[in-house]
Design a protein around this motif. Sequence first.
Motif, PDB file in Angstrom:
ATOM      1  N   MET A 291      71.722  37.007 -66.894  1.00 32.66           N
ATOM      2  CA  MET A 291      72.956  37.503 -66.281  1.00 32.66           C
ATOM      3  C   MET A 291      72.877  39.022 -66.259  1.00 32.66           C
ATOM      4  O   MET A 291      73.402  39.695 -67.149  1.00 32.66           O
ATOM      5  CB  MET A 291      74.172  37.037 -67.084  1.00 32.66           C
ATOM      6  N   PRO A 292      72.208  39.596 -65.271  1.00 35.82           N
ATOM      7  CA  PRO A 292      71.902  41.022 -65.272  1.00 35.82           C
ATOM      8  C   PRO A 292      73.108  41.928 -65.413  1.00 35.82           C
ATOM      9  O   PRO A 292      72.987  43.016 -65.935  1.00 35.82           O
ATOM     10  CB  PRO A 292      71.216  41.240 -63.911  1.00 35.82           C
ATOM     11  N   GLY A 293      74.269  41.495 -64.973  1.00 37.97           N
ATOM     12  CA  GLY A 293      75.425  42.381 -65.040  1.00 37.97           C
ATOM     13  C   GLY A 293      76.288  42.174 -66.243  1.00 37.97           C
ATOM     14  O   GLY A 293      77.362  42.739 -66.318  1.00 37.97           O
ATOM     15  N   SER A 294      75.844  41.337 -67.210  1.00 40.37           N
ATOM     16  CA  SER A 294      76.743  40.963 -68.290  1.00 40.37           C
ATOM     17  C   SER A 294      76.535  41.746 -69.570  1.00 40.37           C
ATOM     18  O   SER A 294      77.287  41.604 -70.503  1.00 40.37           O
ATOM     19  CB  SER A 294      76.554  39.473 -68.617  1.00 40.37           C
TER      20      SER A 294
ATOM     21  N   VAL B 158      80.045  54.771 -64.173  1.00 39.81           N
ATOM     22  CA  VAL B 158      79.140  55.677 -63.464  1.00 39.81           C
ATOM     23  C   VAL B 158      77.700  55.449 -63.918  1.00 39.81           C
ATOM     24  O   VAL B 158      76.771  55.346 -63.111  1.00 39.81           O
ATOM     25  CB  VAL B 158      79.552  57.140 -63.707  1.00 39.81           C
ATOM     26  N   ALA B 159      77.506  55.354 -65.239  1.00 39.65           N
ATOM     27  CA  ALA B 159      76.153  55.165 -65.769  1.00 39.65           C
ATOM     28  C   ALA B 159      75.554  53.854 -65.285  1.00 39.65           C
ATOM     29  O   ALA B 159      74.369  53.782 -64.940  1.00 39.65           O
ATOM     30  CB  ALA B 159      76.191  55.199 -67.297  1.00 39.65           C
ATOM     31  N   ALA B 160      76.378  52.788 -65.251  1.00 44.33           N
ATOM     32  CA  ALA B 160      75.875  51.482 -64.825  1.00 44.33           C
ATOM     33  C   ALA B 160      75.460  51.504 -63.356  1.00 44.33           C
ATOM     34  O   ALA B 160      74.406  50.984 -62.981  1.00 44.33           O
ATOM     35  CB  ALA B 160      76.942  50.416 -65.068  1.00 44.33           C
TER      36      ALA B 160
ATOM     37  N   GLU C  60      79.418  43.907 -59.840  1.00 42.80           N
ATOM     38  CA  GLU C  60      79.364  43.579 -61.266  1.00 42.80           C
ATOM     39  C   GLU C  60      80.161  44.599 -62.073  1.00 42.80           C
ATOM     40  O   GLU C  60      80.901  44.254 -62.989  1.00 42.80           O
ATOM     41  CB  GLU C  60      77.907  43.554 -61.752  1.00 42.80           C
ATOM     42  N   VAL C  61      79.992  45.879 -61.733  1.00 44.12           N
ATOM     43  CA  VAL C  61      80.716  46.942 -62.434  1.00 44.12           C
ATOM     44  C   VAL C  61      82.219  46.751 -62.261  1.00 44.12           C
ATOM     45  O   VAL C  61      82.997  46.932 -63.204  1.00 44.12           O
ATOM     46  CB  VAL C  61      80.275  48.322 -61.919  1.00 44.12           C
ATOM     47  N   ALA C  62      82.643  46.390 -61.066  1.00 41.32           N
ATOM     48  CA  ALA C  62      84.062  46.178 -60.810  1.00 41.32           C
ATOM     49  C   ALA C  62      84.607  45.045 -61.679  1.00 41.32           C
ATOM     50  O   ALA C  62      85.723  45.137 -62.203  1.00 41.32           O
ATOM     51  CB  ALA C  62      84.286  45.869 -59.327  1.00 41.32           C
ATOM     52  N   ARG C  63      83.818  43.979 -61.851  1.00 46.34           N
ATOM     53  CA  ARG C  63      84.286  42.871 -62.700  1.00 46.34           C
ATOM     54  C   ARG C  63      84.432  43.306 -64.150  1.00 46.34           C
ATOM     55  O   ARG C  63      85.351  42.903 -64.843  1.00 46.34           O
ATOM     56  CB  ARG C  63      83.326  41.688 -62.584  1.00 46.34           C
TER      57      ARG C  63
END
Length: 479
Positions: free
Chosen positions: A375-378, A443-445, A454-457
């Motif tokens: 899960m790359p965004g988790s 920002v870093a992500a 993903e960042v928004a979630r």
Amino acid sequence: MHRVCENLDTVLHTSILRVAPLTGETTWSFLCRVAASYGMAPGALLPWWEQTNGCPRHAGGEPRADAEVLLNRAGQQMLARLSGADGGSLARALPTWPLGPAAFEDRAEGERPLLRWQTGSAAWGPVAFGCRLCTARRTGAGVCVMRYAQRWERVCVRHGRWALDADADQLLEHLDLRGIPDVAVAQRRWLGVARHAARAGTDPGEVFGLAYAVVARWWEGAYGWEREEIWPRRLHQVAGGNAGIDLERWRVVGRDAVTFPEVVAVADALLDPAMAQLVWADSGGMRPRPHGADGVFCRRLGERVGRPWLGPLIAVDYGGPLIAWMGTVVRLRRYPQKRPGSDTGFEENLWGVRQEHQPPTMAAGLRVLAREKRMPGSGTNWRAAVPAEQRFVITNLLGEAEEQLQQLHGAQVGTTAEVARSMLEGLSHGTDLLDQVLLRVMVAAVNAGVPLEEVARWARLSADEAAEVLGTYQEAEGP
């Protein structure tokens, strides 16, 4: 099955081989070596025991390397006959051998050989891979051996290897230390530190455990240490010269070996009465004052681990095991009735490590990385790509927010209105700091390649709202 039993009958009747146990070896490892000496798979011997439960396995179904077996008396006699070793040598060499019969007291065992599976590392302490070269030298066969080994026993000085934990589902058995002589030096130095602890009436294992927790905490924060050069060099060395794109995995696998010299140095420092006196002086003695970034103790501790610049950084690492130890040192001097052995009912454990301060094991760290890959965004797998300056700012903001919120805990003095106003102001400031942290993490992500959706979630925003927030931040920061 009949053919297997016939083979086993032949083994029992001939018993021409002698397999000696290795000190600290798991009973299951010894059983595997006995089977190998007869040219058989370990499973071929198991029908001679009645198994009361199943073999421990990893989530993927693979048998655990740190599996252990307990045998009743009849089962122990069976293994002794197969190996040609006497019961006394087995009891001295195999840590769990004496525990076997007691595990079957609830069963009417009779003459049946019984076997019960356990997870060795969970029940009796860390299990590590043995050095195959040492095994070959002692037994003539370079087979895989599992043994109970604390982290101060992991260096094979003869062959320059660090034995890895056997509880993780990974293939490496050891790390190459031949280019890092200070790790072997640290293991020899530990013997003196352990003697010092014993003379002081302290359990050396507890001292090591506290130092290990302190340095593991530093390891996690070392991303923001711009002047750190020692650990990166060692890490790349144990990774074969360059950790490359697999840096995060090597940080998990190599942590204990890379940080071992610092753990021994910290343990030595925490045992030093002169260092405890510096803690007392920094606290103001009987006239308490807050610990600051300019404390002499932390500066001296940084020097003792070869990093004169480290003191101010660790002095403000509130909430960690080092600050907890410093607080205990002060309380034991300020309130002597809390010393061990007092009859007041209060007792402070100077060397205890809270559960939340216990370092994650290699197995736990690898499981986290595996989840992040699925899960790359988790998770935080973007962190390696974040510049050190940004990580440092984020860490400081989190520390400020934590400190701000901690100040709200406890008694408040004044009228109800004053207390309410003070708490609301504190909460407002803490919330502002957390908002800044969230923004900088977003920002870093994004800069590290995590998709905007993903960042928004993470931030509980829509993709449009997240894009607007990030755009506003970039305009405010300027080119």
